[in-house]
Design a protein around this motif. Structure first.
Motif, PDB file in Angstrom:
ATOM      1  N   ALA A  68       9.853  46.623  84.234  1.00 29.18           N
ATOM      2  CA  ALA A  68       9.443  48.004  84.475  1.00 29.18           C
ATOM      3  C   ALA A  68       7.944  48.112  84.697  1.00 29.18           C
ATOM      4  O   ALA A  68       7.146  47.456  84.018  1.00 29.18           O
ATOM      5  CB  ALA A  68       9.854  48.882  83.292  1.00 29.18           C
ATOM      6  N   VAL A  69       7.557  48.944  85.655  1.00 30.19           N
ATOM      7  CA  VAL A  69       6.162  49.328  85.883  1.00 30.19           C
ATOM      8  C   VAL A  69       6.148  50.845  86.035  1.00 30.19           C
ATOM      9  O   VAL A  69       7.176  51.462  86.306  1.00 30.19           O
ATOM     10  CB  VAL A  69       5.572  48.642  87.134  1.00 30.19           C
ATOM     11  CG1 VAL A  69       5.602  47.126  86.976  1.00 30.19           C
ATOM     12  CG2 VAL A  69       6.302  49.064  88.395  1.00 30.19           C
ATOM     13  N   PRO A  93       8.009  52.379  77.365  1.00 31.53           N
ATOM     14  CA  PRO A  93       8.101  51.984  75.953  1.00 31.53           C
ATOM     15  C   PRO A  93       7.778  50.511  75.775  1.00 31.53           C
ATOM     16  O   PRO A  93       7.931  49.703  76.693  1.00 31.53           O
ATOM     17  CB  PRO A  93       9.563  52.281  75.606  1.00 31.53           C
ATOM     18  CG  PRO A  93      10.287  52.119  76.907  1.00 31.53           C
ATOM     19  CD  PRO A  93       9.335  52.589  77.972  1.00 31.53           C
ATOM     20  N   GLY A  94       7.357  50.162  74.578  1.00 35.38           N
ATOM     21  CA  GLY A  94       7.044  48.773  74.249  1.00 35.38           C
ATOM     22  C   GLY A  94       5.788  48.692  73.414  1.00 35.38           C
ATOM     23  O   GLY A  94       5.093  49.686  73.200  1.00 35.38           O
ATOM     24  N   LEU A 190      -3.972  41.132  83.919  1.00 31.18           N
ATOM     25  CA  LEU A 190      -2.808  40.977  83.045  1.00 31.18           C
ATOM     26  C   LEU A 190      -3.219  40.500  81.656  1.00 31.18           C
ATOM     27  O   LEU A 190      -2.789  39.460  81.168  1.00 31.18           O
ATOM     28  CB  LEU A 190      -1.805  40.020  83.689  1.00 31.18           C
ATOM     29  CG  LEU A 190      -1.080  40.598  84.910  1.00 31.18           C
ATOM     30  CD1 LEU A 190      -0.243  39.530  85.588  1.00 31.18           C
ATOM     31  CD2 LEU A 190      -0.208  41.784  84.520  1.00 31.18           C
ATOM     32  N   SER A 191      -4.029  41.303  80.993  1.00 32.74           N
ATOM     33  CA  SER A 191      -4.428  41.040  79.608  1.00 32.74           C
ATOM     34  C   SER A 191      -3.392  41.632  78.658  1.00 32.74           C
ATOM     35  O   SER A 191      -2.471  42.351  79.063  1.00 32.74           O
ATOM     36  CB  SER A 191      -5.796  41.650  79.328  1.00 32.74           C
ATOM     37  OG  SER A 191      -5.712  43.067  79.339  1.00 32.74           O
ATOM     38  N   GLU A 192      -3.578  41.353  77.376  1.00 31.21           N
ATOM     39  CA  GLU A 192      -2.678  41.914  76.360  1.00 31.21           C
ATOM     40  C   GLU A 192      -2.624  43.435  76.417  1.00 31.21           C
ATOM     41  O   GLU A 192      -1.591  44.037  76.097  1.00 31.21           O
ATOM     42  CB  GLU A 192      -3.122  41.486  74.960  1.00 31.21           C
ATOM     43  CG  GLU A 192      -3.040  39.996  74.694  1.00 31.21           C
ATOM     44  CD  GLU A 192      -4.346  39.280  74.944  1.00 31.21           C
ATOM     45  OE1 GLU A 192      -4.602  38.289  74.248  1.00 31.21           O
ATOM     46  OE2 GLU A 192      -5.106  39.695  75.847  1.00 31.21           O
ATOM     47  N   GLU A 193      -3.719  44.060  76.801  1.00 38.85           N
ATOM     48  CA  GLU A 193      -3.784  45.514  76.807  1.00 38.85           C
ATOM     49  C   GLU A 193      -2.914  46.134  77.893  1.00 38.85           C
ATOM     50  O   GLU A 193      -2.596  47.327  77.824  1.00 38.85           O
ATOM     51  CB  GLU A 193      -5.240  45.960  76.995  1.00 38.85           C
ATOM     52  CG  GLU A 193      -6.128  45.572  75.820  1.00 38.85           C
ATOM     53  CD  GLU A 193      -7.601  45.720  76.145  1.00 38.85           C
ATOM     54  OE1 GLU A 193      -7.920  46.101  77.291  1.00 38.85           O
ATOM     55  OE2 GLU A 193      -8.432  45.466  75.254  1.00 38.85           O
ATOM     56  N   GLY A 201       9.664  39.621  71.807  1.00 42.81           N
ATOM     57  CA  GLY A 201       8.597  39.020  72.592  1.00 42.81           C
ATOM     58  C   GLY A 201       8.796  39.089  74.088  1.00 42.81           C
ATOM     59  O   GLY A 201       7.851  38.863  74.847  1.00 42.81           O
ATOM     60  N   ARG A 202      10.008  39.401  74.550  1.00 49.41           N
ATOM     61  CA  ARG A 202      10.240  39.469  75.999  1.00 49.41           C
ATOM     62  C   ARG A 202       9.418  40.597  76.622  1.00 49.41           C
ATOM     63  O   ARG A 202       9.213  41.633  76.026  1.00 49.41           O
ATOM     64  CB  ARG A 202      11.718  39.700  76.294  1.00 49.41           C
ATOM     65  CG  ARG A 202      12.620  38.514  76.045  1.00 49.41           C
ATOM     66  CD  ARG A 202      14.075  38.864  76.318  1.00 49.41           C
ATOM     67  NE  ARG A 202      14.547  39.941  75.452  1.00 49.41           N
ATOM     68  CZ  ARG A 202      14.896  41.155  75.869  1.00 49.41           C
ATOM     69  NH1 ARG A 202      14.835  41.464  77.166  1.00 49.41           N
ATOM     70  NH2 ARG A 202      15.324  42.064  75.009  1.00 49.41           N
ATOM     71  N   LEU A 203       8.982  40.375  77.850  1.00 49.93           N
ATOM     72  CA  LEU A 203       8.193  41.357  78.569  1.00 49.93           C
ATOM     73  C   LEU A 203       9.017  42.616  78.820  1.00 49.93           C
ATOM     74  O   LEU A 203      10.113  42.560  79.369  1.00 49.93           O
ATOM     75  CB  LEU A 203       7.727  40.768  79.903  1.00 49.93           C
ATOM     76  CG  LEU A 203       6.757  41.612  80.738  1.00 49.93           C
ATOM     77  CD1 LEU A 203       5.427  41.782  80.011  1.00 49.93           C
ATOM     78  CD2 LEU A 203       6.543  40.958  82.112  1.00 49.93           C
ATOM     79  N   ALA A 204       8.475  43.769  78.396  1.00 52.22           N
ATOM     80  CA  ALA A 204       9.165  45.042  78.571  1.00 52.22           C
ATOM     81  C   ALA A 204       8.560  45.893  79.678  1.00 52.22           C
ATOM     82  O   ALA A 204       9.246  46.718  80.275  1.00 52.22           O
ATOM     83  CB  ALA A 204       9.146  45.838  77.262  1.00 52.22           C
TER      84      ALA A 204
END
Length: 293
Positions: A68-69, A93-94, A190-193, A201-204
């Motif tokens: 999702a984006v 969400p995430g 593509l930083s943590e922020e 842990g999967r990318l949401a």
């Protein structure tokens, strides 16, 4: 102010609740609108171009991505209420991927790699490469400007790093080849922020596409040294499908791009970001057998 903006230019959203969020971003103020939307307001005139870039290009990408984006829901024009353009986007969400366990890192690395492979394969033939200000993002890995970044940062961070060791690490890192693969769609930050994850842990979700454009895919991998220990970095490298030269350029940019110079710029205002970036440059230097302290 946000309520007034919505009443004036997006009245169908004006009755939804508005609340601030503790967003750490340096480019936009972000407010929640109800439960499913957010408004992004550039903090300065310098940040307007990134918002306009996001509005122009982000809608092209979602059909091709496995994650999702945000959707662009509405846009607003400068007014007496707020002097810059703004945008309403969908809220994803995430949670930020902070302090992940080893197994969570592995899952994020795998799913982020799939996202990057999909993003980099989207047709970009009708989009010009990013503007000159992107520099390294468009396949110019090292130049005099980059060397000055590192030299300036080494001088400003003498209390944190040995400047001679910073220079030594950069001499070993800077010998990288220019990109040989065709320019592709890149997120560029593509930083943590700007990542969201599920509890395992999967990318949401992936947010903040202000820097999206066409350039060198290595820029999308440089934060691997911030988020991941070596085993998970290896997973990301494999899942993203990049070649050795791209990975080596990413490592160089992890040091020279958001590395010491960014630490110097934000050390007094964003300590959490600085802590992550400090760990990142130490990890990168360690890979070329240099201890910075």
């Amino acid at each position: 102010m946000v309520s007034q903006l919505l009443r004036d230019q997006a009245p169908d959203l004006a009755d939804l609740g508005i609340r601030a969020i503790p967003a750490p971003g340096s480019s936009n103020w972000v407010f929640r609108i109800g439960e499913t939307l957010a408004i992004r307001l550039p903090r300065s005139d310098d940040c307007v171009a990134d918002l306009q870039n996001e509005v122009q290009y982000l809608p092209r990408l979602p059909p091709h991505l496995p994650t999702a984006v945000p959707d662009i829901v509405a846009t607003g024009q400068p007014s007496s209420t707020f002097p810059r353009p703004w945008a309403v986007v969908s809220w994803l969400p995430g949670d930020p991927p902070l302090a992940l366990a080893d197994s969570q890192q592995q899952r994020l690395a795998e799913s982020l790699g799939r996202f990057l492979r999909a993003l980099h394969e989207i047709d970009a033939s009708n989009v010009p490469p990013g503007p000159g200000r992107w520099g390294y993002r468009c396949g110019e890995p090292v130049n005099d400007t980059t060397d000055r970044w590192v030299e300036q940062a080494a001088a400003e961070l003498m209390d944190l790093f040995d400047p001679n060791q910073v220079s030594k690490a950069w001499r070993r890192l800077r010998e990288v080849s220019a990109a040989t693969q065709a320019a592709c769609w890149v997120h560029t930050d593509l930083s943590e922020e700007n990542l969201l994850v599920h509890s395992d842990g999967r990318l949401a979700g992936v947010i903040d596409f202000g820097g999206v454009g066409v350039g060198d895919r290595s820029v999308d991998l440089l934060y691997a040294w911030s988020m991941f220990e070596r085993p998970a970095r290896d997973v990301l490298r494999l899942a993203s499908g990049v070649d050795d030269q791209t990975w080596t350029r990413a490592r160089a940019w992890a040091f020279a791009g958001p590395g010491p110079l960014t630490i110097a710029n934000y050390r007094d205002t964003m300590p959490a970001r600085v802590d992550r970036l400090t760990s990142m440059v130490v990890r990168v230097a360690a890979e070329v057998d240099v201890e910075l302290r």
